[in-house]
Design a protein around this motif. Structure first.
Motif, short mmCIF file in Angstrom:
data_model
loop_
_atom_site.label_atom_id
_atom_site.label_comp_id
_atom_site.label_asym_id
_atom_site.label_seq_id
_atom_site.Cartn_x
_atom_site.Cartn_y
_atom_site.Cartn_z
N TRP A 245 0.84 -1.20 0.00
CA TRP A 245 0.00 0.00 0.00
C TRP A 245 0.87 1.25 0.00
N CYS A 246 1.96 1.23 0.75
CA CYS A 246 2.87 2.38 0.78
C CYS A 246 3.47 2.62 -0.60
N GLU A 247 3.84 1.57 -1.29
CA GLU A 247 4.37 1.73 -2.64
C GLU A 247 3.30 2.31 -3.57
N ARG A 248 2.07 1.81 -3.43
CA ARG A 248 0.98 2.30 -4.29
C ARG A 248 0.71 3.79 -4.07
N ILE A 249 0.65 4.22 -2.81
CA ILE A 249 0.36 5.63 -2.55
C ILE A 249 1.56 6.51 -2.92
N ALA A 250 2.77 6.00 -2.75
CA ALA A 250 3.96 6.79 -3.12
C ALA A 250 3.94 7.11 -4.61
N TRP A 251 3.63 6.10 -5.45
CA TRP A 251 3.56 6.35 -6.89
C TRP A 251 2.40 7.28 -7.23
N ALA A 252 1.26 7.09 -6.58
CA ALA A 252 0.11 7.97 -6.85
C ALA A 252 0.44 9.41 -6.49
N LEU B 88 -4.84 5.88 4.21
CA LEU B 88 -3.38 5.92 4.19
C LEU B 88 -2.94 7.30 3.71
N ALA B 89 -2.00 7.88 4.42
CA ALA B 89 -1.48 9.21 4.09
C ALA B 89 0.01 9.10 3.79
N THR B 90 0.47 9.98 2.90
CA THR B 90 1.90 10.10 2.64
C THR B 90 2.25 11.56 2.43
N TRP B 91 3.50 11.89 2.69
CA TRP B 91 4.03 13.23 2.43
C TRP B 91 5.54 13.14 2.35
N LEU B 92 6.11 14.14 1.73
CA LEU B 92 7.57 14.23 1.63
C LEU B 92 8.09 15.01 2.82
N GLY B 93 9.21 14.53 3.37
CA GLY B 93 9.81 15.18 4.53
C GLY B 93 11.13 15.83 4.15
N ALA B 94 12.07 15.73 5.04
CA ALA B 94 13.37 16.37 4.86
C ALA B 94 14.01 16.00 3.53
N ALA B 95 14.63 16.99 2.90
CA ALA B 95 15.37 16.78 1.65
C ALA B 95 16.59 17.68 1.65
N ASP B 96 17.67 17.17 1.07
CA ASP B 96 18.88 17.99 1.01
C ASP B 96 18.98 18.79 -0.29
N SER C 238 3.52 10.77 -6.31
CA SER C 238 4.51 11.26 -7.26
C SER C 238 3.85 11.67 -8.58
N GLU C 239 2.93 10.84 -9.06
CA GLU C 239 2.22 11.17 -10.29
C GLU C 239 1.37 12.43 -10.13
N ALA C 240 0.75 12.59 -8.96
CA ALA C 240 -0.04 13.80 -8.71
C ALA C 240 0.84 15.05 -8.70
N LEU C 241 2.11 14.87 -8.31
CA LEU C 241 3.05 15.99 -8.32
C LEU C 241 3.66 16.22 -9.70
N GLY C 242 3.36 15.32 -10.65
CA GLY C 242 3.81 15.50 -12.03
C GLY C 242 4.99 14.67 -12.45
N LEU C 243 5.33 13.63 -11.66
CA LEU C 243 6.44 12.75 -12.03
C LEU C 243 5.97 11.30 -12.02
N SER C 244 5.94 10.70 -13.20
CA SER C 244 5.51 9.31 -13.35
C SER C 244 6.72 8.41 -13.56
#
Length: 146
Positions: A34-41, A81-89, A43-49
């Motif tokens: 499920w985490c993999e599925r939401i991560a791709w969804a 299920l929720a996902t978000w991006l956190g810390a990035a360098d 990413s695609e919503a952000l414009g990267l497939s």
């Protein structure tokens, strides 16, 4: 629901018969799927497939994954299920977070985190994020409030 960040990306999930293990609850491996599925969804919503990853010869690959399984979930139990991006360098790495809650009472049943590193697909080596990644991913970063 009370999420760890103000506006995560959301997906409704519900354990099916094939998701249930010998202990009569959702198998932990299903949460990972499920985490993999939401991560791709997300990413695609952000414009990267996946096609974009291939054309750029870059990907954000999981370097480390951790999951805290807090409570079991059951057959047919509606979940969010929720996902978000956190810390990035801004160069090579970023984090992706997950939170799974029961719809009926909002209780958190799982939290997860991926440490991601940008790789060149053709070689598998770590490489700097392309501009397309930074433009799409970095503005979406959220910090935990809980």
């Amino acid at each position: 629901m009370d999420w760890d960040v103000p506006s995560p990306f959301l997906l409704s999930v519900c354990p099916q018969a094939a998701d249930i293990d010998g202990l009569n609850h959702t198998n932990n491996a299903v949460y990972v799927q499920w985490c993999e599925r939401i991560a791709w969804a997300h990413s695609e919503a952000l414009g990267l497939s996946l096609a974009d990853y291939r054309s750029l010869d870059r990907a954000m690959a999981i370097q480390r994954a951790t999951y805290d399984y807090l409570l079991p979930t059951l057959l047919g139990e509606p979940l969010r299920l929720a996902t978000w991006l956190g810390a990035a360098d801004g160069r090579l790495s970023m984090q992706r977070h997950f939170q799974l809650r029961r719809e009926r009472d909002g209780v958190c049943v799982m939290r997860g985190q991926w440490n991601l590193v940008c790789i060149e697909l053709s070689s598998g080596r770590a490489r700097r994020m392309p501009a397309e990644f930074m433009v799409r991913y970095l503005p979406a970063i959220q910090q935990r409030t809980a």
